[in-house]
Scaffold this motif. Structure first.
Motif, PDB file in Angstrom:
ATOM      1  N   HIS A  40      53.092  13.636  43.017  1.00  0.00           N
ATOM      2  CA  HIS A  40      52.964  12.518  42.748  1.00  0.00           C
ATOM      3  C   HIS A  40      52.115  11.765  44.178  1.00  0.00           C
ATOM      4  O   HIS A  40      52.700  12.028  45.160  1.00  0.00           O
ATOM      5  CB  HIS A  40      53.795  11.444  42.428  1.00  0.00           C
ATOM      6  N   HIS A  95      57.516   7.759  39.501  1.00  0.00           N
ATOM      7  CA  HIS A  95      57.900   9.357  38.683  1.00  0.00           C
ATOM      8  C   HIS A  95      58.182   8.972  37.144  1.00  0.00           C
ATOM      9  O   HIS A  95      57.725   9.812  36.385  1.00  0.00           O
ATOM     10  CB  HIS A  95      58.994   9.959  39.265  1.00  0.00           C
ATOM     11  N   GLU A 124      58.842  18.200  45.414  1.00  0.00           N
ATOM     12  CA  GLU A 124      58.870  17.299  44.329  1.00  0.00           C
ATOM     13  C   GLU A 124      59.653  18.181  43.155  1.00  0.00           C
ATOM     14  O   GLU A 124      59.341  18.634  42.179  1.00  0.00           O
ATOM     15  CB  GLU A 124      57.456  16.906  43.817  1.00  0.00           C
ATOM     16  N   CYS A 182      59.754  16.901  39.401  1.00  0.00           N
ATOM     17  CA  CYS A 182      58.579  16.563  38.646  1.00  0.00           C
ATOM     18  C   CYS A 182      57.928  17.505  38.012  1.00  0.00           C
ATOM     19  O   CYS A 182      56.748  17.812  37.598  1.00  0.00           O
ATOM     20  CB  CYS A 182      57.701  16.061  39.719  1.00  0.00           C
TER      21      CYS A 182
END
Length: 89
Positions: free
Chosen positions: A11, A22, A66, A69
């Protein structure tokens, strides 16, 4: 037959408040039009294989930045996803 598709999103897109969302309205968010980098990690035969791949990827550069994610979806093989067409503006 069902398969499980796995993506990862790095992101970078920001909302009006300057936050990197998110999730939007409880749904996983990926804004490629604003710079989010979506990567297809693979297509797997079971949810367990998806989890194995996530655990392995979380140890790798980029993915570990991340670690939450990852997004997967169950998909039926040979089933159309866009059956009605689309319009661009």
């Amino acid at each position: 037959m069902k398969v499980y598709v796995l993506w990862h999103v790095h992101h970078v897109a920001v909302d009006e408040a300057g936050n990197v969302p998110h999730f939007e309205d409880g749904e996983f968010s990926a804004r490629e039009d604003l710079g989010d980098d979506v990567k297809l990690l693979g297509v797997y035969s079971t949810p367990g294989r998806v989890e194995q791949r996530i655990r392995a990827a979380r140890k790798l550069p980029g993915f570990r930045d991340e670690p939450d994610c990852f997004w997967s979806a169950e998909v039926e093989v040979d089933e159309d996803a866009w059956a009605s067409g689309y319009v661009t503006e």
